[in-house]
Design a protein around this motif. Structure first.
Motif, PDB file in Angstrom:
ATOM      1  N   GLY A   1      26.825   1.389 -21.412  1.00  0.00           N
ATOM      2  CA  GLY A   1      25.613   0.609 -21.212  1.00  0.00           C
ATOM      3  C   GLY A   1      24.761   1.135 -20.075  1.00  0.00           C
ATOM      4  N   GLN A   2      25.402   1.398 -18.928  1.00  0.00           N
ATOM      5  CA  GLN A   2      24.662   1.899 -17.775  1.00  0.00           C
ATOM      6  C   GLN A   2      24.139   3.319 -17.999  1.00  0.00           C
ATOM      7  N   SER A   3      24.915   4.124 -18.724  1.00  0.00           N
ATOM      8  CA  SER A   3      24.447   5.477 -19.035  1.00  0.00           C
ATOM      9  C   SER A   3      23.189   5.431 -19.894  1.00  0.00           C
ATOM     10  N   LEU A   4      23.139   4.508 -20.831  1.00  0.00           N
ATOM     11  CA  LEU A   4      21.953   4.378 -21.672  1.00  0.00           C
ATOM     12  C   LEU A   4      20.769   3.829 -20.889  1.00  0.00           C
ATOM     13  N   ILE A   5      21.031   2.905 -19.944  1.00  0.00           N
ATOM     14  CA  ILE A   5      19.949   2.441 -19.068  1.00  0.00           C
ATOM     15  C   ILE A   5      19.388   3.620 -18.277  1.00  0.00           C
ATOM     16  N   ASN A   6      20.280   4.464 -17.773  1.00  0.00           N
ATOM     17  CA  ASN A   6      19.850   5.618 -16.990  1.00  0.00           C
ATOM     18  C   ASN A   6      19.003   6.566 -17.827  1.00  0.00           C
ATOM     19  N   VAL A   7      19.462   6.861 -19.035  1.00  0.00           N
ATOM     20  CA  VAL A   7      18.715   7.759 -19.906  1.00  0.00           C
ATOM     21  C   VAL A   7      17.370   7.144 -20.290  1.00  0.00           C
ATOM     22  N   ASN A   8      17.397   5.846 -20.591  1.00  0.00           N
ATOM     23  CA  ASN A   8      16.166   5.159 -20.959  1.00  0.00           C
ATOM     24  C   ASN A   8      15.160   5.162 -19.816  1.00  0.00           C
ATOM     25  N   SER A   9      15.647   5.116 -18.577  1.00  0.00           N
ATOM     26  CA  SER A   9      14.770   5.074 -17.402  1.00  0.00           C
ATOM     27  C   SER A   9      14.343   6.465 -16.936  1.00  0.00           C
ATOM     28  N   GLY A  10      14.788   7.499 -17.620  1.00  0.00           N
ATOM     29  CA  GLY A  10      14.362   8.857 -17.272  1.00  0.00           C
ATOM     30  C   GLY A  10      15.377   9.654 -16.499  1.00  0.00           C
ATOM     31  N   GLY A  11      16.562   9.097 -16.232  1.00  0.00           N
ATOM     32  CA  GLY A  11      17.594   9.818 -15.499  1.00  0.00           C
ATOM     33  C   GLY A  11      18.233  10.892 -16.350  1.00  0.00           C
TER      34      GLY A  11
ATOM     35  N   GLY B   1      19.376  14.124 -14.548  1.00  0.00           N
ATOM     36  CA  GLY B   1      20.129  15.017 -13.681  1.00  0.00           C
ATOM     37  C   GLY B   1      21.239  14.305 -12.921  1.00  0.00           C
ATOM     38  N   ARG B   2      21.990  15.079 -12.160  1.00  0.00           N
ATOM     39  CA  ARG B   2      23.089  14.526 -11.368  1.00  0.00           C
ATOM     40  C   ARG B   2      22.580  13.610 -10.261  1.00  0.00           C
ATOM     41  N   LEU B   3      21.339  13.833  -9.834  1.00  0.00           N
ATOM     42  CA  LEU B   3      20.776  13.003  -8.766  1.00  0.00           C
ATOM     43  C   LEU B   3      20.710  11.535  -9.162  1.00  0.00           C
ATOM     44  N   SER B   4      20.532  11.241 -10.444  1.00  0.00           N
ATOM     45  CA  SER B   4      20.451   9.842 -10.870  1.00  0.00           C
ATOM     46  C   SER B   4      21.769   9.118 -10.633  1.00  0.00           C
ATOM     47  N   GLY B   5      22.883   9.760 -10.971  1.00  0.00           N
ATOM     48  CA  GLY B   5      24.183   9.144 -10.739  1.00  0.00           C
ATOM     49  C   GLY B   5      24.510   9.023  -9.262  1.00  0.00           C
ATOM     50  N   ILE B   6      24.148  10.043  -8.489  1.00  0.00           N
ATOM     51  CA  ILE B   6      24.379   9.988  -7.040  1.00  0.00           C
ATOM     52  C   ILE B   6      23.569   8.851  -6.427  1.00  0.00           C
ATOM     53  N   THR B   7      22.304   8.722  -6.824  1.00  0.00           N
ATOM     54  CA  THR B   7      21.447   7.655  -6.306  1.00  0.00           C
ATOM     55  C   THR B   7      22.021   6.287  -6.648  1.00  0.00           C
ATOM     56  N   ALA B   8      22.478   6.108  -7.892  1.00  0.00           N
ATOM     57  CA  ALA B   8      23.040   4.821  -8.305  1.00  0.00           C
ATOM     58  C   ALA B   8      24.239   4.454  -7.439  1.00  0.00           C
ATOM     59  N   ALA B   9      25.129   5.418  -7.192  1.00  0.00           N
ATOM     60  CA  ALA B   9      26.328   5.138  -6.403  1.00  0.00           C
ATOM     61  C   ALA B   9      25.979   4.819  -4.955  1.00  0.00           C
ATOM     62  N   VAL B  10      25.101   5.612  -4.344  1.00  0.00           N
ATOM     63  CA  VAL B  10      24.728   5.387  -2.942  1.00  0.00           C
ATOM     64  C   VAL B  10      24.005   4.053  -2.786  1.00  0.00           C
ATOM     65  N   CYS B  11      23.091   3.748  -3.704  1.00  0.00           N
ATOM     66  CA  CYS B  11      22.375   2.473  -3.636  1.00  0.00           C
ATOM     67  C   CYS B  11      23.339   1.299  -3.777  1.00  0.00           C
ATOM     68  N   LEU B  12      24.335   1.444  -4.645  1.00  0.00           N
ATOM     69  CA  LEU B  12      25.315   0.372  -4.813  1.00  0.00           C
ATOM     70  C   LEU B  12      26.063   0.110  -3.517  1.00  0.00           C
ATOM     71  N   LEU B  13      26.454   1.163  -2.808  1.00  0.00           N
ATOM     72  CA  LEU B  13      27.139   0.990  -1.529  1.00  0.00           C
ATOM     73  C   LEU B  13      26.210   0.368  -0.501  1.00  0.00           C
ATOM     74  N   MET B  14      24.937   0.757  -0.517  1.00  0.00           N
ATOM     75  CA  MET B  14      23.974   0.162   0.417  1.00  0.00           C
ATOM     76  C   MET B  14      23.800  -1.329   0.146  1.00  0.00           C
ATOM     77  N   PHE B  15      23.816  -1.704  -1.124  1.00  0.00           N
ATOM     78  CA  PHE B  15      23.725  -3.128  -1.461  1.00  0.00           C
ATOM     79  C   PHE B  15      24.885  -3.898  -0.842  1.00  0.00           C
ATOM     80  N   VAL B  16      26.088  -3.346  -0.969  1.00  0.00           N
ATOM     81  CA  VAL B  16      27.282  -4.012  -0.465  1.00  0.00           C
ATOM     82  C   VAL B  16      27.247  -4.114   1.058  1.00  0.00           C
ATOM     83  N   MET B  17      26.805  -3.048   1.715  1.00  0.00           N
ATOM     84  CA  MET B  17      26.883  -2.996   3.172  1.00  0.00           C
ATOM     85  C   MET B  17      25.715  -3.710   3.861  1.00  0.00           C
ATOM     86  N   PHE B  18      24.521  -3.668   3.253  1.00  0.00           N
ATOM     87  CA  PHE B  18      23.348  -4.157   3.979  1.00  0.00           C
ATOM     88  C   PHE B  18      22.474  -5.159   3.219  1.00  0.00           C
TER      89      PHE B  18
END
Length: 591
Positions: free
Chosen positions: A371-381, A383-400
């Motif tokens: 599901g998330q992979s299709l959201i990423n593709v649908n949103s234009g993701g 490259g590898r940067l899209s997955g890296i951004t998703a993971a880093v943003c998720l950690l930022m949500f948890v921490m801040f």
């Protein structure tokens, strides 16, 4: 409908914005799967971070998103319930090691064996499963502590915001591609829901459910379900096990259920006074710091011995298989959507490394999230940067930013997932029913139905491959035939056509009559191929019959491996090397 996802182009901006969109959608799913596995929400969120980051960097499919998944959660729930969460982490580590070994063994290429009807059934069944999973967001906790569907104004608000989300995702790309439509829809609907909740804060019937509400509802439902299970275990008191009256529930200042009165403990045969309350669960949330290695945390260490290995090994093997099948199927789907080629073996190694690190840091493990992979593709993701951004943003949500994330309305995320369902389902397959072979149609429906009703994607794929293989064997068992003629030397020549394997051995034996054949017989394999040991044994058996009658049998145009394995025929094998065909197989270059 998969063409719906091909409209997006690749760019760093699209990768970053699509990664942010995916991170927002990852939060409720990671939380929900954590509850399924019987662990805390933070474990699910940390798992999604490590899996998303490591597979984005080292995996074999740019643009594919990995995280904590329901398929893995349903496997580990029995382990956690029986042995405790401490056994979960070494299990995930062992799962990662097995996946790395499979990748290094270059077994990722086995995904090529999945037939197209299985892929169609998998995709369509998956779309239905994703759609049905969203119905849980239309439920709330009743006064009696039961999950019931929304009614009245809350339902109307939910449906309205879901429709608005879907409309924005559909219409915005027609106006501009500057911002991913899914991200824009989430932001717009979030602001609208905040306004609605502010206006209706004095009345629950005029508010919109948010991620924070979903978190509390799941926790409350788990508290009540645990108490009911404990009550059901006490014989003679079953009439109390499934009924909790309003006065049996403990609520906080906001009216949310946070515990159950002593009646639940009494039913479970725990001695206490009537006015004592059952221990209320700790307040749940998604706020936390950077994850620590699990053996440096407060978890009890399990003994590293053979007894522990025998406990965790079966779970690790199942997790390994489920994770790789779901990941490689997702890889194939994203390949088809983006018209590019991923690397299956590298993806196995990336998934294994991610699970290895995830287990070390106290995670529940996971795999690719379709599901998330299709959201990423649908949103234009792309490259590898899209997955890296998703993971880093998720950690930022948890921490801040945990307080802000809990304000996102579930309606926005449900609308995004409904659009994923529409884009995932292969609508053209409905028109293909009359043109497809009945066997392929049966396999497609079987895989889709198994996926929907059993909620087991990996088993559905395995079942589909097995049925397709059996159908193939059945159909080709009747394709073996022979042209019989006499050559200029008076020898009888059988020129075979079709495959010789276990299913066609009976037909092969019926073609020959050693007793009435002349003294010199030739079997020409130029137009056929011996595929397995059953075929070789059939040739050996036929050679023995001709030998017993004192007749000479020539076998021509056999492949090298067949000549090496034919022992009974011995010097009766006559080979014309210059005319023997050469067989080519696919290499691992793209594996």
């Amino acid at each position: 409908m998969l063409n719906f996802f091909r409209r997006q182009s690749s760019s760093y901006k699209n990768d970053v914005l699509s990664g942010l969109t995916v991170a927002l959608a990852l939060v409720p799913e990671a939380i929900a799967f954590a509850f399924v596995a019987g662990v805390s929400p933070l474990i699910g969120l940390y798992s999604a971070f490590f899996l998303g980051l490591i597979t984005a960097v080292f995996g074999g499919r740019p643009g594919m998103i990995s995280g904590a998944t329901g398929a893995m959660a349903v496997v580990v729930v029995a382990l956690v319930a029986t042995y405790g969460v401490e056994y979960l982490f070494p299990t995930v580590i062992l799962c990662g090691l097995l996946q790395i070994a499979i990748g290094l063994g270059r077994l990722g290429k086995l995904i090529r064996m999945v037939p197209h009807p299985v892929m169609l059934g998998f995709v369509n069944g998956l779309a239905i499963v994703i759609g049905l999973a969203q119905l849980g967001s239309f439920k709330t906790l009743s006064e009696a502590g039961e999950l019931v569907y929304l009614q009245g104004m809350p339902l109307a608000l939910m449906l309205g915001l879901v429709a608005l989300t879907m409309a924005i995702i559909w219409l915005l790309p027609k106006l501009t591609s500057a911002v991913p439509s899914s991200l824009a829809a989430i932001l717009v609907v979030t602001f609208i829901s905040i306004a609605i909740n502010q206006m209706g804060k004095d009345s629950e019937s005029h508010t919109v459910a948010t991620v924070g509400d979903m978190l509390q509802t799941n926790q409350q439902a788990k508290v009540i379900a645990d108490a009911k299970i404990a009550a059901s275990a006490t014989s003679g008191l079953a009439e109390n096990a499934n009924i909790f009256l309003e006065e049996d529930l403990v609520r906080n200042e906001d009216g949310k259920v946070i515990g159950i009165k002593e009646k639940a403990q009494e039913v479970a045969a725990v001695a206490a006074t009537d006015d004592t309350l059952a221990e209320a669960p700790a307040e749940v949330g998604i706020s936390g710091g950077f994850p620590k290695l699990y053996f440096l945390d407060d978890y009890e260490m399990v003994p590293m011995n053979l007894e522990t290995l025998w406990i965790i090994l079966p779970f690790a093997v199942v997790l390994c298989g489920v994770g790789l099948i779901e990941s490689l199927m997702t890889l194939s789907l994203i390949d088809e959507i983006t018209e590019t080629r991923g690397q299956g073996n590298r993806e196995c190694i990336g998934q294994g490394a991610a699970n290895l690190v995830c287990g070390l840091f106290g995670g529940m493990g996971g795999c690719a999230m379709i599901g998330q992979s299709l959201i990423n593709v649908n949103s234009g993701g792309r490259g590898r940067l899209s997955g890296i951004t998703a993971a880093v943003c998720l950690l930022m949500f948890v921490m801040f930013l945990s307080d802000l994330i809990t304000m996102i309305p579930m309606a926005a995320l449900v609308g995004v997932m409904f659009m994923v369902v529409i884009g995932t389902f292969e609508w053209a397959s409905l028109k293909m029913f009359r043109r497809m072979p009945r066997s392929d149609m049966f396999v497609m429906v079987l895989v889709a139905g198994y996926t929907v009703f059993m909620h087991d994607l990996a088993s559905a794929v395995i079942l589909g491959v097995i049925v397709s293989a059996l159908v193939f064997a059945w159909q080709h068992a009747t394709h073996l035939a022979a042209d019989v003629k006499l050559n200029e030397f008076g020898s009888k020549v059988y020129q075979l056509h079709g495959p010789l394997f276990f299913a066609s051995v009976a037909s092969f034996k019926e073609m020959f009559d050693p007793a009435s054949d002349p003294d010199d017989v030739v079997i020409d394999f130029y137009y056929t191929r011996v595929y397995d040991q059953s075929g070789l044994e059939a040739i050996n058996g036929l050679a023995e019959k001709y030998q017993a009658l004192g007749k000479r049998l020539h076998l021509t145009h056999l492949s090298d491996e067949c000549r090496n394995l034919l022992d009974t025929a011995g010097d009766l094998v006559e080979v014309n090397v210059s005319e023997d065909p050469h067989y080519h197989i696919a290499t691992d270059r793209l594996g």
